[in-house]
Design a protein around this motif. Structure first.
Motif, PDB file in Angstrom:
ATOM      1  N   LYS A 140      48.988 -10.132  20.775  1.00  0.00           N
ATOM      2  CA  LYS A 140      49.731 -11.153  21.508  1.00  0.00           C
ATOM      3  C   LYS A 140      49.685 -10.879  23.012  1.00  0.00           C
ATOM      4  CE  LYS A 140      54.150 -13.406  21.983  1.00  0.00           C
ATOM      5  NZ  LYS A 140      55.592 -13.305  21.806  1.00  0.00           N
ATOM      6  N   GLU A 141      49.845  -9.594  23.374  1.00  0.00           N
ATOM      7  CA  GLU A 141      49.806  -9.243  24.798  1.00  0.00           C
ATOM      8  C   GLU A 141      48.471  -9.623  25.425  1.00  0.00           C
ATOM      9  OE1 GLU A 141      50.767  -5.053  24.802  1.00  0.00           O
ATOM     10  OE2 GLU A 141      52.715  -5.522  23.890  1.00  0.00           O
ATOM     11  N   SER A 142      47.389  -9.357  24.716  1.00  0.00           N
ATOM     12  CA  SER A 142      46.061  -9.662  25.268  1.00  0.00           C
ATOM     13  C   SER A 142      45.844 -11.156  25.412  1.00  0.00           C
ATOM     14  CB  SER A 142      44.963  -9.110  24.358  1.00  0.00           C
ATOM     15  OG  SER A 142      45.140  -7.739  24.177  1.00  0.00           O
ATOM     16  N   PHE A 194      48.019 -15.072  28.181  1.00  0.00           N
ATOM     17  CA  PHE A 194      47.665 -16.187  29.059  1.00  0.00           C
ATOM     18  C   PHE A 194      47.296 -17.432  28.257  1.00  0.00           C
ATOM     19  CE2 PHE A 194      44.264 -18.586  31.163  1.00  0.00           C
ATOM     20  CZ  PHE A 194      45.009 -19.095  32.200  1.00  0.00           C
ATOM     21  N   VAL A 195      46.552 -17.232  27.170  1.00  0.00           N
ATOM     22  CA  VAL A 195      46.129 -18.364  26.342  1.00  0.00           C
ATOM     23  C   VAL A 195      47.353 -18.996  25.668  1.00  0.00           C
ATOM     24  CG1 VAL A 195      44.748 -19.034  24.348  1.00  0.00           C
ATOM     25  CG2 VAL A 195      43.841 -17.387  25.984  1.00  0.00           C
ATOM     26  N   LEU A 196      48.232 -18.151  25.101  1.00  0.00           N
ATOM     27  CA  LEU A 196      49.449 -18.647  24.442  1.00  0.00           C
ATOM     28  C   LEU A 196      50.294 -19.433  25.438  1.00  0.00           C
ATOM     29  CD1 LEU A 196      50.435 -15.430  22.463  1.00  0.00           C
ATOM     30  CD2 LEU A 196      49.583 -17.555  21.488  1.00  0.00           C
ATOM     31  N   PHE A 197      50.393 -18.878  26.634  1.00  0.00           N
ATOM     32  CA  PHE A 197      51.166 -19.511  27.697  1.00  0.00           C
ATOM     33  C   PHE A 197      50.587 -20.883  28.033  1.00  0.00           C
ATOM     34  CE2 PHE A 197      51.472 -20.196  32.297  1.00  0.00           C
ATOM     35  CZ  PHE A 197      52.840 -20.315  32.423  1.00  0.00           C
ATOM     36  N   ALA A 198      49.276 -20.918  28.225  1.00  0.00           N
ATOM     37  CA  ALA A 198      48.629 -22.165  28.631  1.00  0.00           C
ATOM     38  C   ALA A 198      48.692 -23.211  27.517  1.00  0.00           C
ATOM     39  CB  ALA A 198      47.176 -21.899  29.023  1.00  0.00           C
ATOM     40  N   LEU A 199      48.679 -22.765  26.261  1.00  0.00           N
ATOM     41  CA  LEU A 199      48.714 -23.711  25.153  1.00  0.00           C
ATOM     42  C   LEU A 199      50.141 -24.060  24.750  1.00  0.00           C
ATOM     43  CD1 LEU A 199      45.934 -22.263  22.811  1.00  0.00           C
ATOM     44  CD2 LEU A 199      45.720 -24.040  24.532  1.00  0.00           C
ATOM     45  N   ILE A 210      39.912  -5.265  27.704  1.00  0.00           N
ATOM     46  CA  ILE A 210      39.384  -4.722  26.458  1.00  0.00           C
ATOM     47  C   ILE A 210      39.799  -3.261  26.371  1.00  0.00           C
ATOM     48  CG2 ILE A 210      37.311  -4.206  25.146  1.00  0.00           C
ATOM     49  CD1 ILE A 210      35.965  -6.520  26.511  1.00  0.00           C
ATOM     50  N   THR A 211      40.657  -2.946  25.434  1.00  0.00           N
ATOM     51  CA  THR A 211      41.093  -1.556  25.275  1.00  0.00           C
ATOM     52  C   THR A 211      40.749  -1.103  23.858  1.00  0.00           C
ATOM     53  OG1 THR A 211      43.261  -2.219  24.433  1.00  0.00           O
ATOM     54  CG2 THR A 211      43.060  -1.943  26.816  1.00  0.00           C
ATOM     55  N   SER A 212      40.758   0.221  23.674  1.00  0.00           N
ATOM     56  CA  SER A 212      40.465   0.740  22.336  1.00  0.00           C
ATOM     57  C   SER A 212      41.578   0.352  21.364  1.00  0.00           C
ATOM     58  CB  SER A 212      40.288   2.253  22.381  1.00  0.00           C
ATOM     59  OG  SER A 212      41.352   2.829  23.092  1.00  0.00           O
ATOM     60  N   LYS A 213      42.774   0.151  21.886  1.00  0.00           N
ATOM     61  CA  LYS A 213      43.880  -0.263  21.026  1.00  0.00           C
ATOM     62  C   LYS A 213      43.675  -1.701  20.528  1.00  0.00           C
ATOM     63  CE  LYS A 213      48.901  -0.133  20.803  1.00  0.00           C
ATOM     64  NZ  LYS A 213      50.144  -0.151  21.568  1.00  0.00           N
ATOM     65  N   LEU A 214      43.192  -2.566  21.441  1.00  0.00           N
ATOM     66  CA  LEU A 214      42.905  -3.942  21.043  1.00  0.00           C
ATOM     67  C   LEU A 214      41.842  -3.956  19.943  1.00  0.00           C
ATOM     68  CD1 LEU A 214      43.141  -7.037  21.438  1.00  0.00           C
ATOM     69  CD2 LEU A 214      41.413  -6.844  23.226  1.00  0.00           C
ATOM     70  N   LYS A 215      40.811  -3.117  20.118  1.00  0.00           N
ATOM     71  CA  LYS A 215      39.745  -3.067  19.113  1.00  0.00           C
ATOM     72  C   LYS A 215      40.282  -2.568  17.775  1.00  0.00           C
ATOM     73  CE  LYS A 215      35.908  -2.211  22.216  1.00  0.00           C
ATOM     74  NZ  LYS A 215      34.806  -1.282  22.436  1.00  0.00           N
ATOM     75  N   LEU A 267      39.871 -14.910  17.436  1.00  0.00           N
ATOM     76  CA  LEU A 267      41.268 -15.254  17.634  1.00  0.00           C
ATOM     77  C   LEU A 267      41.329 -16.214  18.818  1.00  0.00           C
ATOM     78  CD1 LEU A 267      42.791 -11.669  17.240  1.00  0.00           C
ATOM     79  CD2 LEU A 267      42.484 -13.416  15.467  1.00  0.00           C
ATOM     80  N   PHE A 268      41.775 -17.426  18.567  1.00  0.00           N
ATOM     81  CA  PHE A 268      41.782 -18.481  19.585  1.00  0.00           C
ATOM     82  C   PHE A 268      40.396 -18.716  20.178  1.00  0.00           C
ATOM     83  CE2 PHE A 268      46.432 -17.795  19.846  1.00  0.00           C
ATOM     84  CZ  PHE A 268      46.809 -19.109  19.632  1.00  0.00           C
ATOM     85  N   ASN A 269      39.349 -18.328  19.442  1.00  0.00           N
ATOM     86  CA  ASN A 269      37.974 -18.476  19.934  1.00  0.00           C
ATOM     87  C   ASN A 269      37.769 -17.750  21.257  1.00  0.00           C
ATOM     88  OD1 ASN A 269      38.941 -21.672  19.125  1.00  0.00           O
ATOM     89  ND2 ASN A 269      37.547 -20.566  17.777  1.00  0.00           N
ATOM     90  N   VAL A 270      38.668 -16.831  21.582  1.00  0.00           N
ATOM     91  CA  VAL A 270      38.556 -16.099  22.841  1.00  0.00           C
ATOM     92  C   VAL A 270      38.220 -14.642  22.564  1.00  0.00           C
ATOM     93  CG1 VAL A 270      39.823 -15.257  24.845  1.00  0.00           C
ATOM     94  CG2 VAL A 270      40.064 -17.642  24.143  1.00  0.00           C
ATOM     95  N   ILE A 271      39.024 -14.002  21.711  1.00  0.00           N
ATOM     96  CA  ILE A 271      38.717 -12.627  21.337  1.00  0.00           C
ATOM     97  C   ILE A 271      37.857 -12.685  20.087  1.00  0.00           C
ATOM     98  CG2 ILE A 271      39.669 -10.454  20.508  1.00  0.00           C
ATOM     99  CD1 ILE A 271      42.049 -10.869  22.265  1.00  0.00           C
TER     100      ILE A 271
END
Ligand code: ZN
Length: 468
Positions: free
Chosen positions: A55-57, A60-65, A163-168, A244-248
């Motif tokens: 969600k943190e990553s 911006f997308v969540l906010f914009a949508l 892009i962080t190792s935690k996100l991956k 995820l959201f066609n972004v990640i």
């Protein structure tokens, strides 16, 4: 050895205890969930320590949508100044900026910032600068408050996805759970589940990809979450793919040297409504390559698609309103059924045309040159490449004085300011604002240039200029 899903937790082998696990997190509107995958201890651990990174990553997308409760967002501009942005794109300083200035022999204080914070900062500075006299000035009402808006386009921070190792690791957890959920052999993911269980970020399982949509081209108007697990005969691999959201977008290889039956599992949902898609999903695994992390194209594309979805939703609502009104008229005997059909056609066509010109001109790709010129003019939009020529053409506006009826101040047109606009036909475009500063006060105003042209009664520009 194959552990059967349904008895024990895929991460820690505890007996399952009816814990509801969202394979794609709930916080980004994921709807695929099951009670037959992980135990409540693991669910809680991941919910606290790993899932939030998704969600943190995508903040911006969540906010914009406008998804979830992301109503305001803190961003930073190039100078590191912090702002709060609301969903209309208005920005406010988080920390107030205090400035002492002189006009002639008079001293003024200007404070810019979020209202409550700014008032306090102002009072403090005034007391320090003018001493007790400041209180008298305040009593006499010799202070001016002006709300100022800054442009969202001036900040670069929000669209950045780190892009962080935690996100991956979090993406690895999603696709690994889907692998187990699909009923595939758990011994193939034994080491992976152990790493995920230990929150071990050192694994190299996930490659982030699709930055140029070469792995998968997102369809028009599509805003989705996608999970795919497939085998490839030629390379004897089983791979997993996540969007995820066609972004990640993440890719991983689960197995090498695989000779078993073909594997093909897919979960594809509308990320806005949760509705499932039953469509064919083509993935070009050959295009998965090293990471050149630029999310610009993907972020722009998802925002454009979401806007187009909104556009058609608005359009259908208005069409049903028109139809309901006409049916009412038929009921009341005001018009015949034949007239209803005719009027519906006329009104719908007119509405479509109006929406294209006034509401969503950027979604129309095939305006004629004259229409495009007119539409751009109405919306104060010019081609970025034509800025210099535009400024030269209208240079006489700069320095001109305009009295304002709103506050009784006289404003000077200081400069043209530009806000990035959606590009069209491969051409960068900007929206032009006239920037005004009050003559004897700290007040500022921005207007789209068309509003100023209208006030002055200027004609539309000649069609052969570089900016149109
Ligand atoms: Zn567990």
């Amino acid at each position: 050895m194959t552990v059967v899903v349904g008895n024990s937790c895929i991460f820690c082998a505890n007996v399952l205890n009816n814990s509801d696990e969202h394979i794609i997190p709930d916080s980004i509107n994921g709807r695929l969930h099951t009670r037959e995958l992980i135990c409540s201890e693991c669910n809680q651990k991941f919910g606290n320590k790993l899932d939030p990174v998704i969600k943190e990553s995508l903040q911006f997308v969540l906010f914009a949508l406008g998804i979830g409760n992301v109503k305001k967002m803190q961003v930073k501009d190039q100078d590191g100044k912090a702002y709060l942005v609301d969903q209309e794109g208005n920005m406010k300083h988080v920390a107030p900026e205090v400035e002492v200035f002189k006009i002639g022999d008079q001293t003024g204080i200007s404070v810019t910032g979020e209202k409550n914070v700014a008032v306090r900062a102002f009072a403090k500075k005034a007391a320090r600068t003018f001493g007790a006299h400041a209180l008298k000035l305040m009593d006499e009402g010799k202070f001016q408050f002006n709300e100022k808006t800054t442009f969202l386009s001036e900040v670069s921070a929000p669209a950045k996805i780190e892009i962080t190792s935690k996100l991956k690791l979090a993406i690895n957890k999603i696709i690994t759970e889907f692998f187990a959920y699909s009923g595939l052999a758990l011994d193939l993911i034994k080491e992976r589940t152990e790493r995920i269980f230990n929150l071990d970020e050192s694994g190299e399982d996930i490659i982030l990809c699709n930055f140029d949509q070469n792995v998968r081209k997102v369809k028009e108007n599509e805003v989705s979450h996608l999970l795919v697990i497939r085998s490839i005969r030629e390379t004897k691999q089983i791979y997993g793919y996540v969007e995820l959201f066609n972004v990640i977008c993440g890719y991983t290889v689960f197995a090498e040297g695989y000779n078993g039956a073909d594997v093909d599992f897919k979960y594809h949902q509308n990320a806005l409504t949760g509705e499932q898609f039953d469509d064919e999903v083509l993935i070009n695994t050959d295009a998965v390559s090293g990471e050149s992390p630029s999310f610009d194209l993907l972020v722009n594309s998802v925002l454009e698609n979401a806007r187009a979805v909104q556009h058609s939703a608005n359009f259908s609502t208005m069409l049903s309103d028109i139809l309901a009104q006409l049916e009412e008229d038929v009921k009341q005997g005001k018009i015949s059924v034949g007239e209803k059909e005719q009027q519906y056609f006329e009104q719908a066509t007119k509405l479509a045309a109006e929406m294209m010109v006034f509401g969503f001109p950027d979604d129309v790709a095939d305006f004629t040159k004259e229409e495009e010129l007119m539409v751009n003019y109405i919306h104060s939009v010019i081609k970025e490449a034509g800025k210099k020529e535009f400024e030269f053409f209208y240079h006489q506006l700069v320095g001109r004085e305009f009295p304002s009826e709103d506050d009784g101040l006289v404003y000077v047109m200081e400069a043209f300011k530009y806000k990035k606009h959606v590009s069209k036909n491969g051409e960068s475009r900007v929206k032009v604002y006239c920037y005004f500063k009050a003559k004897n006060a700290a007040s500022e105003k921005y207007f789209p240039c068309k509003e100023i042209f209208d006030v002055l009664g200027l004609p539309p520009p000649p069609t052969d200029m570089a900016w149109v």
